[in-house]
Design a protein around this motif. Structure first.
Motif, short mmCIF file in Angstrom:
data_model
loop_
_atom_site.label_atom_id
_atom_site.label_comp_id
_atom_site.label_asym_id
_atom_site.label_seq_id
_atom_site.Cartn_x
_atom_site.Cartn_y
_atom_site.Cartn_z
N VAL A 184 -34.14 -11.49 59.02
CA VAL A 184 -35.65 -11.11 59.32
C VAL A 184 -36.20 -9.87 58.82
O VAL A 184 -37.45 -9.78 58.87
N PHE A 185 -35.43 -9.19 57.83
CA PHE A 185 -35.96 -7.88 57.53
C PHE A 185 -36.69 -8.49 56.07
O PHE A 185 -37.62 -7.96 55.67
N LYS A 186 -36.27 -9.27 55.40
CA LYS A 186 -36.93 -9.83 54.03
C LYS A 186 -37.82 -11.16 54.50
O LYS A 186 -39.10 -11.18 53.83
N GLU A 187 -37.45 -12.04 55.17
CA GLU A 187 -38.32 -12.97 55.56
C GLU A 187 -39.28 -12.98 56.80
O GLU A 187 -39.09 -13.84 57.72
N TRP A 188 -40.22 -12.20 56.44
CA TRP A 188 -41.05 -11.75 57.57
C TRP A 188 -42.19 -12.76 58.00
O TRP A 188 -42.62 -12.95 58.98
N ARG A 189 -42.41 -13.80 56.94
CA ARG A 189 -43.45 -14.81 57.35
C ARG A 189 -42.72 -15.63 58.12
O ARG A 189 -43.32 -16.31 59.21
N ALA A 190 -41.36 -16.06 58.19
CA ALA A 190 -40.82 -17.03 59.11
C ALA A 190 -40.55 -16.30 60.25
O ALA A 190 -40.92 -17.01 61.39
N THR A 191 -40.54 -15.13 60.35
CA THR A 191 -40.22 -14.23 61.55
C THR A 191 -41.55 -14.30 62.26
O THR A 191 -41.69 -14.48 63.64
N ILE A 192 -42.74 -14.12 61.74
CA ILE A 192 -43.96 -13.99 62.59
C ILE A 192 -44.22 -15.32 62.93
O ILE A 192 -44.95 -15.60 63.95
N ASN A 193 -43.73 -16.48 62.14
CA ASN A 193 -44.08 -17.76 62.55
C ASN A 193 -43.52 -18.19 63.83
O ASN A 193 -43.66 -18.69 64.68
N GLU A 194 -41.97 -17.61 64.02
CA GLU A 194 -41.21 -17.86 65.23
C GLU A 194 -42.00 -17.13 66.26
O GLU A 194 -42.13 -17.59 67.43
N LYS A 207 -52.69 -17.12 60.28
CA LYS A 207 -53.76 -16.68 59.53
C LYS A 207 -53.45 -15.42 59.03
O LYS A 207 -53.97 -15.06 57.59
N TYR A 208 -52.70 -14.46 59.34
CA TYR A 208 -52.06 -13.25 58.94
C TYR A 208 -51.27 -13.65 57.65
O TYR A 208 -51.68 -12.86 56.62
N ILE A 209 -50.52 -14.55 57.57
CA ILE A 209 -49.95 -14.91 56.14
C ILE A 209 -50.86 -15.42 55.13
O ILE A 209 -50.61 -15.03 53.93
N SER A 210 -51.98 -16.22 55.58
CA SER A 210 -52.92 -16.67 54.61
C SER A 210 -53.49 -15.49 54.16
O SER A 210 -53.93 -15.47 52.92
N ASP A 211 -54.11 -14.73 54.92
CA ASP A 211 -54.93 -13.62 54.53
C ASP A 211 -54.11 -12.78 53.51
O ASP A 211 -54.49 -12.19 52.45
N PHE A 212 -52.62 -12.39 53.86
CA PHE A 212 -51.71 -11.51 53.11
C PHE A 212 -51.68 -12.20 51.54
O PHE A 212 -51.73 -11.43 50.31
N ASP A 213 -51.53 -13.58 51.76
CA ASP A 213 -51.15 -14.23 50.23
C ASP A 213 -52.51 -14.25 49.63
O ASP A 213 -52.36 -14.28 48.25
#
Length: 346
Positions: A184-194, A207-213
């Motif tokens: 969960v410390f490295k894979e924050w994309r999976a965590t916020i999707n969860e 949206k957060y992931i898309s904006d960040f990428d």
């Protein structure tokens, strides 16, 4: 989901005592039976909440609820969209702050005074919340404060909170993130999707992931001319630490930067001179309080420092390491912005 009203402090105190009595008694039962009983208790608590929620305030939420969430222990059914969410995991505050919630409770890795909640970069995430309660500091959950907060839902970690999960079940329905299946410390994309799935805010997470990428791709393009090795140092009061490419993957791979060919770890000025990177990012931990010393204060007075390639060429940049070297989505967002801005400003 529901929000139970405790009528007086006496009852609250009694409930706190009950929490610890149940924890003590749990060791006398078979582990499988204990888990089943507490899980049923959480689901029954959610089921009984139907009459305690204003139907007008949850009209939109009822479109996607009830929903069953799969977690580290199986499944738990959420009858209503959670409105008061408590986080027992000390490392996931960033992940929770991303979402649109009026009221949250969090556990901090340090003390409240050391937190970044009052920093400028966190303002957009904090000011949108009507209530943020701290229910734990220095990674330790304060069960009394958590009970007093009266959450609709608790989110915990299977490893981080393994010693108190049964107590958490007695306070509110608890969803346990499986930390054995993902970092969960490295894979924050999976965590916020969860988190988005749990909170009924899947689009917010996406949206957060898309904006960040998108920001990452834009930053990579802006830094395309940055040839040579790039070193990121965590600057503390008496030590400096070279950040490894596995820890700050977004900054190296994401921004197309070349890491130095050495292992991460503590680094002296002499070690830095041997490394001699082309570009040097200093991540200070005293930027929120510049009155505090930093190990580089003395470095900058020396001939060794002045002889560094990055120093001679004006390729030394200062960023807030306390934020940039965090592991959550808000920290990474700041880091990308700060790195690109600093390099572009030269």
């Amino acid at each position: 989901m529901y929000r139970k009203k405790y009528k007086n402090r006496g009852l609250l105190a009694a409930l706190i005592v009950l929490v610890f009595m149940l924890a003590a008694c749990s060791g006398q039962s078979e582990s499988g039976q204990t888990q089943t009983d507490t899980r049923q208790s959480a689901n029954e608590k959610a089921e009984n909440s139907k009459t305690s929620v204003d139907p007008e305030s949850t009209e939109e939420a009822n479109v996607t609820y009830p929903r069953t969430i799969q977690d580290a222990r199986g499944s738990v059914t959420l009858e209503q969209q959670p409105k008061r969410v408590a986080l027992a995991h000390w490392g996931l505050s960033d992940d929770l702050l991303v979402f649109e919630l009026d009221s949250i409770a969090i556990t901090l890795p340090f003390t409240k005074n050391q937190s970044l909640l009052d920093s400028d970069f966190y303002k957009p995430y904090v000011e949108g919340k009507k209530q943020i309660e701290v229910v734990g500091e220095n990674t330790q959950v304060n069960l009394e404060a958590l009970l007093a907060y009266d959450p609709d839902l608790i989110i915990a970690g299977s490893e981080t909170n393994k010693d108190i999960i049964e107590q958490l079940d007695q306070i509110a329905p608890t969803i346990v993130i499986d930390e054995t299946k993902s970092d969960v410390f490295k894979e924050w994309r999976a965590t916020i999707n969860e988190f988005g799935n749990i909170l009924g805010q899947e689009e917010t997470a996406q949206k957060y992931i898309s904006d960040f990428d998108g920001k990452l791709a834009e930053g990579k393009n802006k830094l395309a001319s940055m040839d040579g090795t790039v070193a990121f140092l965590q600057i503390r009061e008496k030590q400096a630490y070279l950040q490894g490419k596995d820890y700050i993957t977004e900054y190296y791979e994401g921004l197309g930067l070349t890491p130095p060919s050495t292992e991460a770890g503590e680094l002296t000025l002499e070690g830095l001179a041997e490394l001699d990177p082309d570009y040097l990012f200093l991540g200070y931990f005293n930027m929120e309080d510049p009155s505090l010393p930093a190990v580089s204060d003395e470095w900058e007075k020396s001939a060794v420092w002045k002889g560094l390639k990055a120093v001679r060429n004006g390729h030394v940049y200062k960023i807030n390491g306390q934020i940039a070297f965090g592991f959550g989505p808000i920290s990474k967002n700041y880091g990308v912005e700060a790195i690109v801005h600093a390099a572009q400003a030269e």
